[in-house]
Design an enzyme around this catalytic site. Structure first.
Site, mmCIF file in Angstrom:
data_model
loop_
_atom_site.group_PDB
_atom_site.id
_atom_site.type_symbol
_atom_site.label_atom_id
_atom_site.label_comp_id
_atom_site.label_asym_id
_atom_site.label_seq_id
_atom_site.Cartn_x
_atom_site.Cartn_y
_atom_site.Cartn_z
ATOM 1 N N LYS A 35 65.645 95.810 57.761
ATOM 2 C CA LYS A 35 65.088 94.792 56.872
ATOM 3 C C LYS A 35 66.067 93.626 56.793
ATOM 4 O O LYS A 35 67.294 93.847 56.726
ATOM 5 C CB LYS A 35 64.863 95.437 55.497
ATOM 6 C CG LYS A 35 64.083 94.602 54.488
ATOM 7 C CD LYS A 35 63.840 95.423 53.213
ATOM 8 C CE LYS A 35 63.003 94.695 52.183
ATOM 9 N NZ LYS A 35 62.724 95.560 51.001
ATOM 10 N N SER A 68 57.841 95.562 49.740
ATOM 11 C CA SER A 68 58.326 94.368 50.410
ATOM 12 C C SER A 68 58.866 94.619 51.820
ATOM 13 O O SER A 68 59.037 93.687 52.586
ATOM 14 C CB SER A 68 59.445 93.729 49.587
ATOM 15 O OG SER A 68 60.547 94.618 49.501
ATOM 16 N N SER A 119 59.253 99.621 47.511
ATOM 17 C CA SER A 119 59.188 98.833 48.745
ATOM 18 C C SER A 119 59.411 99.593 50.036
ATOM 19 O O SER A 119 59.273 99.002 51.111
ATOM 20 C CB SER A 119 60.173 97.677 48.678
ATOM 21 O OG SER A 119 59.630 96.642 47.914
#
Ligand code: GLN
Length: 478
Positions: A78, A153, A177
């Site tokens: 990420k 996310s 997330s």
């Protein structure tokens, strides 16, 4: 079931020489080149670095050395994890062009384990969101249905595994997330116990809730990932100094004699297809010899409210550092105050601004006790309720997400509708306990449904054990 080679398979073949890390990485880079134009899982593809790292692994294997537990496994991170020499943006304009001068502990650990970094993945700006639509660089598409969101996310990380761009990826989970996008993309996603994985080098959203964890094709791969990245780190003062268990030890044990809790006062709001799968998950575990027990967690329903005070409060403080002086974007103005304001106005997107405003308000004099203080009390009650539930149950099952993957734009006009995506995942962030999502069949429009397995602090082994049984029952690999 994704049908791609698992990380465990790849590492085994690279180690025994039946394939090379270079061949594996080329195959994954080709898939990225073919597919990521449409999916947009990545903010940055690190093809050159990946080839270099793969070559280094191949050299070690050729020399008869120890290439590490993730030898030649293509991984994606990420884009809120600091990577030396590789842009790290948090999918925000305010960090565009910033290149960290250091590697986070996770990045370091993964390299030493023989993993090969193929790229940095898209996210909702500063990890605030549930669909990846809040990225300043455009959304990620769900590889299973490109008209739908991948969740968020960490949507880029879940999509990267679901699309076969990486065999393993890592995200961060502050309120869901990892688990929610895993559910929406049909992969396994784990939020470990708070403090199990170092946060050093993870760009902070809400420091008391943030936790790094893996996305994987299988429960066994998730266990392998945890074995590699969990552990004490002196660079993170909240890191747990306990020795690691063998995370894979219980995977083949079944669930005979385990007590699986059903939360009787779980907030309503899950779609009927999701509820039906959850029922089938309980049935499958009962059939495999587990006992289903009813437990009450009265504070569960207040989790969302408490989270949307605590997380923005911490975010408003953490994001104060983006002032145009130290990182990324600067919008020049006639004096320093005006420069701060112009930079933050131009650099942050709407959701980030909303959180900073909410958090600043909740912490302001006169409202602190009424809002932030009360939220902390709920957090304490939540921990007590779960502790009581875990006296009667080894694990608890809930949906991971109230619905399957939803179409783009369907929740963007109403922030509260988006916040509700995390109803079932948030409590484990407030308590710090581990939670994971495991694919369990499909729901509406043949899209995957994830079941969430929750366990007490440091209960990852039993959590993985139950998830492995669900994976088996769903016809996946174990
Ligand atoms: N969707 C939640 C939020 O917007 C959780 C995000 C996360 O876990 N990073 O805050």
């Amino acid at each position: 079931m994704t049908g791609f080679d698992t990380a465990s398979e790849i590492a085994a073949r690279v180690r025994d020489g039946s394939t090379s890390a270079t061949a594996v990485v080329e195959q994954h880079l080709e898939r990225i080149a073919d597919g990521d134009g449409e999916i947009h899982a990545f903010n940055t593809v690190t093809a050159d670095l990946a080839r270099e790292q793969a070559a280094a692994v191949d050299e070690i294997v050729a020399a008869g050395g120890e290439p590490g537990p993730l030898a030649g496994v293509p991984i994606a991170l990420k884009d809120n994890m600091c990577t030396r020499g590789v842009p790290t943006t948090c999918s925000s304009r305010i960090l565009e062009g910033w290149v960290p001068p250091y590697d986070g502990t996770l990045v370091d650990t993964l390299r030493r384990a023989g993993a090969v970094l193929v790229g940095k993945t898209n996210l909702d700006e500063f990890a605030m969101g549930s669909s990846t639509e809040n990225s300043a660089f455009g959304p990620t598409r769900n590889p299973l249905d490109t008209s739908r969101v991948p969740g968020g996310s960490s949507g880029g990380s879940s999509a990267a595994v679901a699309a076969g761009f990486a065999a393993l990826s890592f995200g961060s989970d502050t309120g869901g997330s990892i688990r929610q996008p895993a559910a929406l993309c049909g992969v396994v996603g784990v939020k470990p116990t708070y403090g199990r994985v170092s946060r050093y080098g993870l760009i902070a959203f809400a420091s008391s809730l943030d936790q790094i964890g893996p996305f994987a094709h299988s429960v066994a791969d998730a266990a392998l990932a945890l074995q590699t990245v969990c552990g004490h780190d002196p660079h993170d003062s909240t890191s747990i100094p306990e020795p690691l268990p063998d995370y894979a030890a219980l995977l083949g044990e079944g669930v005979e004699g385990l007590r699986v809790g059903r939360i009787t006062d779980l907030p309503e709001g899950a779609d009927p297809d999701v509820d039906e799968r959850l029922e089938q998950a309980f049935d499958a575990l009962r059939a495999a010899g587990a006992t289903i027990v009813d437990v009450a967690v009265p504070a569960f329903g207040y989790g969302l409210t408490a989270y949307y005070l605590i997380a923005p409060a911490e975010a408003s403080s953490n994001l104060a550092r983006y002032d145009g002086v130290r990182y990324g974007l600067r919008v020049d103005a006639t004096n320093t105050d005006a420069m701060y304001m112009a930079t933050r106005a131009a650099g942050f997107g709407d959701e980030v601004k909303r959180r900073v405003l909410l958090g600043t308000y909740a912490l302001s004099a006169g409202y602190y006790d009424a809002y932030y203080g009360k939220a902390l009390k709920i957090r304490r009650l939540m921990a007590q309720d779960f502790a009581r539930a875990y006296e009667r149950a080894d694990v608890l099952l809930t949906p991971s997400s109230p619905s399957v993957a939803f179409p783009f734009g369907s929740k963007t006009a109403d922030p509260f509708a988006m916040y509700l995506c995390d109803t079932y995942t948030i409590p484990a962030n407030l308590t710090g306990d581990p939670g994971m999502s495991v694919p369990f069949g499909t729901g509406a429009d043949d899209l995957p449904v994830g079941v969430q397995v929750l366990a007490p602090a440091l209960g990852e082994p039993v959590m993985l054990q139950v998830a492995a049984e669900l994976e088996r029952a769903a016809g996946g690999r174990s």
